[in-house]
Design a protein around this motif. Structure first.
Motif, PDB file in Angstrom:
ATOM      1  N   LEU F  82       0.797  -1.225   0.000  1.00 44.21           N
ATOM      2  CA  LEU F  82       0.000   0.000   0.000  1.00 44.21           C
ATOM      3  C   LEU F  82       0.834   1.282   0.000  1.00 44.21           C
ATOM      4  N   TYR F 108      -0.004   5.047   5.772  1.00 42.53           N
ATOM      5  CA  TYR F 108      -1.214   4.460   5.178  1.00 42.53           C
ATOM      6  C   TYR F 108      -1.055   2.976   4.876  1.00 42.53           C
ATOM      7  N   GLY F 109       0.184   2.504   4.802  1.00 39.77           N
ATOM      8  CA  GLY F 109       0.362   1.064   4.688  1.00 39.77           C
ATOM      9  C   GLY F 109       0.129   0.387   6.036  1.00 39.77           C
ATOM     10  N   SER F 110       0.569   1.057   7.085  1.00 41.58           N
ATOM     11  CA  SER F 110       0.377   0.513   8.425  1.00 41.58           C
ATOM     12  C   SER F 110      -1.076   0.734   8.862  1.00 41.58           C
ATOM     13  N   ILE F 111      -1.382   0.438  10.103  1.00 42.99           N
ATOM     14  CA  ILE F 111      -2.787   0.432  10.508  1.00 42.99           C
ATOM     15  C   ILE F 111      -3.021   1.245  11.784  1.00 42.99           C
ATOM     16  N   SER F 272      -6.856  -2.003   6.026  1.00 44.18           N
ATOM     17  CA  SER F 272      -6.150  -1.428   4.878  1.00 44.18           C
ATOM     18  C   SER F 272      -6.494   0.044   4.710  1.00 44.18           C
ATOM     19  N   ALA F 273      -7.694   0.421   5.096  1.00 45.26           N
ATOM     20  CA  ALA F 273      -8.116   1.813   4.935  1.00 45.26           C
ATOM     21  C   ALA F 273      -7.532   2.720   6.008  1.00 45.26           C
ATOM     22  N   SER F 274      -7.144   2.129   7.127  1.00 48.16           N
ATOM     23  CA  SER F 274      -6.740   2.972   8.253  1.00 48.16           C
ATOM     24  C   SER F 274      -5.268   3.367   8.147  1.00 48.16           C
TER      25      SER F 274
HETATM   26 NA    NA Z   1      -3.615   0.931   6.151  1.00 49.59          NA
END
Ligand code: NA
Ligand code: AMP
Ligand code: AMP
Ligand code: AMP
Ligand code: NA
Ligand code: NA
Lengths: 327, 103, 103, 103, 327, 327
Positions: F82, F108-111, F272-274
């Motif tokens: 991401l 944005y790749g992480s959560i 994934s969105a977080s």
């Molecule tokens: Na994410």
């Protein structure tokens, strides 16, 4: 009379009051027992959130009483008016300077939310219902007393820091008002459904948290008594013992005029009888730095708070019951 | 290593006055300061401690500000205006700083 | 602006000794000091940190005391008596103070 | 009372860099330092405060290190290597120390 | 034997013990996981308050056992006597200096309240009743060991800081003793009614808070092991593994002499086997600053505490059961 | 569609979301309401411990799904992949420098574990079951994004601090990963029995603690918006609003490929969105000190977090339900 005595006895031997007593004793004996500042602040946030939320839910439940608006107005008037009575009384029975007298007066117009919480608990235990919006009245009574005191100073005393907009915002948007009003609104909006989601957080552990919080207040009050008693005159202490009953009488009149329930009248008395020790001291340090904090903190936290907690609350409830014909 | 002379202004002041003090600093073009917590103390207004305090009323902080020596004098008057009627202590010390381009 | 010379005495000491130290200060007529929290440190007795400590045993504090230069010397002996067998550091620096009537 | 001249090195630095800084100190044979908490501050990278922070990312600490004057100069280069790309302030002051055998 | 093994297995795989293990591992792996000091202190206040209160309620419930007074005296004697045994043992099997040996001995005479809590939990889970006043015995055992150690020093060692009244007050009125005794008294006074008011605070979340508290203790113990293991000799570690069983044996004798229940005997063993890491280290820093803290803290928190927590408690319970013929 | 709207409405008017809103408002109005750092950290430890533990118990309950391993791998790939999409998107629609873009991309790749918790709560309220191991997937997705971002920098940008072993350990063993994985393991090992011991601590008060935690996050986010909005461009804000849906789409694809349940797919979308605001910012301060924190913190905490919390979660759930044919 029996009623008062048994209520007072139950109250005095409750875990909450005994925890306060433990704190005072530990502190007078100079034990090193202490509760970290962050934990004390965390508990006060919890208590404000819970009490506000429950008040809001109760309003959502019972609908808006037609007296809600009038009660708020009555609260504002009491908060603004009581400092003037308090100031007069202080000038008569104590030798405090104008500045100190005005600062003390501000505290007695405003309210102590923990006293309110303690009063609500006793009412609940006694099975006496109250108007849920009383918590909003409590919030409304926090600030006006400060403005009255500043007016008193400018009228009778020396120059004061001009009331600038920063100070005004600090007073109106102080943390405890915002949290109380905010959680009241959240409780109102989410109602019974919201309460179902979080009741095992805000209802079940409430009394227990209150015990530890009062343990801390006892520790702080005891420290204050140890350090601040030097600044106290007999007149000032007399004021701290007398003024709660003057306030309670005014609260009684307001509650009766509004036609509130027994519980509502009792809470109006408790609020009027109680003295601030969070919001007002902070405002006084900014606006009246010349006033001596050990006088107003010792009176509010060391004299009036324990008086209300132990004897005041049962007496106010008994009187409210008698006068409204409740239970 | 290249160092520069600077003044270390340390102001012990009530927490409730912190924002008013830093507002003055900003107004006077001082953009760098650090706020340190204070646990307790003693002065003419007695002893106090942070333990178990629920009120903001009786806490203090220490604001430390490193500035060029020539900026000190004009600043002091303004600081005194905030501190004046309040409890607290103002001290000034000499220090050398690295990376002086920052001040 | 009128400033006065003073000494800044800074004592890093175990928390459990704080009251004993300030008692000495009071005894010697010093009424002003400030206590700052300490997060951790390292010295001859090793490294330590406040994180997760449940005991009071291993915390330290820093007691800062601004005094008139002439009061320093006689104070040091008494302070050393408290600090002596304990871990900790005592430093003395020069500062200028505003509102010197306070000291 | 016998005192000795020493340097007081004070480094305000991001918490996340604290271990890297003290590792350098240890490497260079400096075994004494003290870490003080910082509540907030302002600098070229803006204002910040510790209130309500859940992340370690935005906190700072102050590392204070009392050293013999002659040890200062070689140390500064190494410290600058750690501090270099990071925000923060390094100041050096003069102090007298008691019990100098400790340093 | 089966009994011990299954009890030990249940114990080792309980959330409480695994949380401790997680803390130790995280700390040895140098993770930055940490619990703020204020939160750790807040949890310890909660645990002390809850355990004291429950003890008091249990005494209110079952009435004062005629052995209450005798148990307190036995506790005082054990606490004062065990340091002398510990000191002797240390002089034989380790090369610690007189001062270090006396400091370590003080820790083993005194008690670890968290070990006591863990022991009580295991007993409760196993359905074994205990005397409620054992929490008062725990409080009584906190301090005497310190006086014994100072006496040992003055007898065998170099000069020590004279025992001034400030130090005496600090030892006797230290926060955990005051809170434990105070909440015990509150529980006793308010009894079952008081418990009903706050049980969802002090009973329901207790095990969970204990998990997080032990997570923190694991982190601290792990840090200690990482840093303090240099100062440790094989002899000292051997003492840390042996002394708990010596203490437990003394506790067993005391409990049998007093004729306590299975649970009471087991708790006497747990108390005698456990070593202090809160009250005594603080007192040692004042009274014996020359003693090396990494020795006594590592032994108490890094060796003896985990030993008791994992293997000790099940063994003591099994022995107490066998000897008293309980379950 | 009705479904989405009613879910969104219920969500928006839940105590949790309203508490967040209260925090933002209080902070924008510059109230002095604040939650002590130690208390906020304590609550986040509680939330991580509870969510990890419950996940582990659920895995113990339902057995290991054959997709557990594959889901972990999918999580690792999403977290690593991401940031590359995010970086490309940022270069197109914003004018951020390479360094700033890479730093934002890492977030944005992480959560965000709190977004995950909020999503789980909404699913629970809606009666949609999820795979318990999704909390392990969440832990797996925390770190890889950081490595991707550093790779992006070394590929497209200026020099970066070399990835030393200390940094690597800090990233992999950061407190929240260790606590999440550790409590997941404890829950798995102790299973239903373990849960029975501590459920009144980790389940009953959970939603309430979440309210206060989100109040704090609202306060912090509001402060960030007040201070950091200067550094924001329209392009960057657009990214913060768009990227969650890009991430959610990738998460949807992953969840469908793995054949997860409705709840599992929804949680993959939420994760994934977080965007991270705890672990990644700290790593960026060490590895990319030149990147401007007010950009990534404002985007993550001030834009994307509230978007997901209010609208995102209901939308993701509705889509997951529609696509998997669930409910
Ligand atoms: Na994410
Ligand atoms: N001489 C001093 N040295 C260090 N700190 C002081 C001194 N005098 C006052 N303070 C600090 O300033 C606060 C207010 O002092 P005062 O205005 O004298 O009441 C005290 O509580 C101390 O924290
Ligand atoms: N050179 C130094 N500079 C700053 N702080 C020091 C120094 N030496 C010792 N300290 C502080 O004093 C404490 C005790 O030091 P010590 O007595 O050497 O074990 C340490 O934990 C540090 O906090
Ligand atoms: N002139 C200064 N005086 C005191 N502290 C400063 C000064 N400049 C910066 N700081 C501190 O260093 C931190 C980072 O500064 P900067 O690197 O300029 O962003 C600030 O948040 C302050 O805590
Ligand atoms: Na009032
Ligand atoms: Na023992």
């Amino acid at each position: 009379m029996d009623n008062i005595l048994s209520l007072a006895a139950t109250n005095l031997l409750s875990p909450v009051i005994l925890s306060f007593a433990l704190g005072v004793l530990a502190s007078l004996a100079r034990s090193d027992l202490s509760i970290p500042e962050a934990v004390a602040k965390g508990m006060s946030i919890y208590l404000l959130f819970a009490i506000g939320f429950k008040g809001g839910v109760s309003v959502a439940d019972h609908g808006i009483d037609r007296t809600l608006g009038l009660s708020l107005v009555a609260g504002l008037i009491l908060s603004a008016g009581l400092p003037i009575i308090a100031f007069g009384l202080l000038r008569v029975i104590s030798r405090l300077s104008t500045v100190d007298a005005a600062a003390v007066a501000a505290h007695y117009g405003s309210i102590s939310i923990v006293t309110f919480v303690a009063g609500s608990s006793v009412l609940e235990t006694s099975g006496i219902a109250t108007e849920g919006y009383m918590v909003a009245v409590a919030a409304a009574m926090e600030a006006p007393a400060i403005l009255s005191a500043l007016w008193l100073i400018s009228r009778f005393g020396a120059d004061t820091r001009e009331m600038d907009s920063a100070l005004m915002r600090e007073i109106m948007l102080n943390g405890s008002i915002v949290l109380l009003v905010g959680s009241f609104a959240i409780g109102w909006i989410t109602g019974k459904d919201g309460l179902d989601q979080i009741d095992s957080f805000i209802i079940a552990p409430f009394q227990g948290v209150l015990c530890l919080f009062l343990l801390d207040m006892g520790l702080v009050a005891g420290r204050g008594l140890r350090g601040g008693s030097g600044a106290m005159s007999a007149g000032a202490v007399g004021f701290g013992l007398l003024m709660p009953f003057v306030g309670a009488t005014a609260g009684l009149a307001a509650g009766m005029l509004l036609g509130l329930s027994t519980g509502g009248v009792a809470l109006f008395m408790v609020l009027s009888a109680s003295a601030s020790y969070i919001a007002v001291p902070a405002a006084m340090r900014v606006a009246l730095p010349e006033a001596n904090p050990s006088i107003y903190l010792t009176l509010s936290l060391g004299v009036t708070f324990p008086l209300n907690l132990t004897l005041g609350i049962p007496i106010y409830i008994a009187i409210a019951s008698a006068v409204t014909g409740g239970s | 290593m290249q160092t520069h002379k600077a003044k270390r202004l340390a102001i012990i002041i009530e927490s409730i006055m912190q924002a008013r003090l830093t507002d003055i600093l900003k107004e006077k073009g001082v953009t760098g300061w650090t706020v340190l917590p204070v646990l307790g103390g003693s002065g003419r207004s007695g002893e106090w401690s942070r333990e178990g305090q629920v009120s903001r009323a009786s806490g203090m902080v220490q604001v430390v500000c490193i500035i060029k020596p020539e900026r000190l004098e004009p600043l002091l008057d303004d600081i005194l205006k905030v501190v004046d009627r309040h409890i607290g202590v103002v001290t000034i010390g000499d220090v050398d700083v690295l990376r002086a381009e920052r001040f």
